[in-house]
Design an enzyme around this catalytic site. Sequence first.
Site, PDB file in Angstrom:
ATOM      1  N   CYS A 150       0.947  -1.176   0.017  1.00 16.11           N
ATOM      2  CA  CYS A 150       0.089  -0.071  -0.053  1.00 16.11           C
ATOM      3  C   CYS A 150       0.750   1.252  -0.043  1.00 16.11           C
ATOM      4  O   CYS A 150       0.558   2.364  -0.642  1.00 16.11           O
ATOM      5  CB  CYS A 150      -0.928  -0.040   1.248  1.00 16.11           C
ATOM      6  SG  CYS A 150      -0.256  -0.169   2.835  1.00 16.11           S
ATOM      7  N   THR A 151       1.961   0.992   0.802  1.00 17.61           N
ATOM      8  CA  THR A 151       2.977   2.377   0.844  1.00 17.61           C
ATOM      9  C   THR A 151       3.638   2.539  -0.414  1.00 17.61           C
ATOM     10  O   THR A 151       3.581   3.737  -0.940  1.00 17.61           O
ATOM     11  CB  THR A 151       4.062   2.377   1.950  1.00 17.61           C
ATOM     12  OG1 THR A 151       3.160   2.045   3.327  1.00 17.61           O
ATOM     13  CG2 THR A 151       4.800   3.568   2.132  1.00 17.61           C
ATOM     14  N   THR A 209      10.444  -0.422   6.895  1.00 18.65           N
ATOM     15  CA  THR A 209       9.623  -0.714   5.721  1.00 18.65           C
ATOM     16  C   THR A 209      10.621  -0.836   4.485  1.00 18.65           C
ATOM     17  O   THR A 209      11.414  -0.011   4.330  1.00 18.65           O
ATOM     18  CB  THR A 209       8.506   0.516   5.627  1.00 18.65           C
ATOM     19  OG1 THR A 209       7.914   0.151   4.326  1.00 18.65           O
ATOM     20  CG2 THR A 209       9.120   1.811   5.445  1.00 18.65           C
TER      21      THR A 209
END
EC number: 1.2.1.12
Length: 337
Positions: A150-151, A209
């Site tokens: 999503c990021t 991330t």
Amino acid sequence: MVNVGINGFGRIGRIVFRNALLNPKIQVVAINDPFINLEYMVYMFKYDSVHGRFKGTVEAKDGKLWIQGKPVIVYGEKNPSDIKWGAAGRDYVVESTGVFTTVEKAEGHLKGGAKKVIISAPSADAPMFVMGCNLDQYDPKYTVISNASCTTNCLAPLTKVIHDKYGIIEGLMSTIHATTATQKTVDGPSNKDWRGGRAVVNNIIPSSTGAAKAVGKVIPSLNGKLTGLSFRVPTIDVSVIDLVVRLEKPASYEDIKKTVKEASEGAYKGIIEYTEEQVVSADFIGHHASSIFDAQAGIQLNPNFVKLIVWYDNEWGYSARVCDLLVFAAEQDAKQQ
């Protein structure tokens, strides 16, 4: 019409289904989840603490899940190769368990009759695609592809727009990310990530991330130029990216705003949106865009150094892109037949 099966009826599996119901080109015809029985599926699909109660009809009947008056076959297999996707022409499978994220693992679905698998997560080795960024690299010969994270779906379109216009020398990203299912409500064991084992309800939790580095896989000219980190915060949905970049070509912040606005109205319409409103995270729950550029929140130190702010519904917006990628892949595959 693309016939689709969904493996894993968790957060993304269910939200992909809700998005699919809004897309006339997609028909979900089967769901597999070994941990959720049919009656519980009805309950989980009907009620949602973030996106609200499903406004259509959903019921269990004759051993199937009926949504909007249409039957959905339900399986309960743990092994992808045991799911009979091909029995009723389910050519495309959304792999949303978060478990089978490599090509080797996801290919199990092919043994059950699926023709193509779209992983709703980053993958170590499957080709990754982000709408608006690298669809020209798609090859119908791929049997397993990834919709990235999503990021990455939020970050990649914006960085491509900025990079194409001004050039990005380097950049750092922070995502202030809403709670996800893997986090703990109270402190608990988490051997690989000690901070990740802390209670989500009363902490801001730094986390790693790979989303920024993944942009380099999607946009090769940015490979090695971006990295980032995440802060998990106690909100239930919607995240925001804080992107700081050094530009090759000098530009005023007004120039950058104009560039992004034009992109949102042109080639990136529906993927990037632009706002000058005084917004907060809750304003974007259920928002379909990948990136919502917050023109009022960005700042600039000098013409070559700027901070940009973009919002995204990490559930709904991402699931909308999964559906878009499904349709795109099916249309491209049909041209080769």
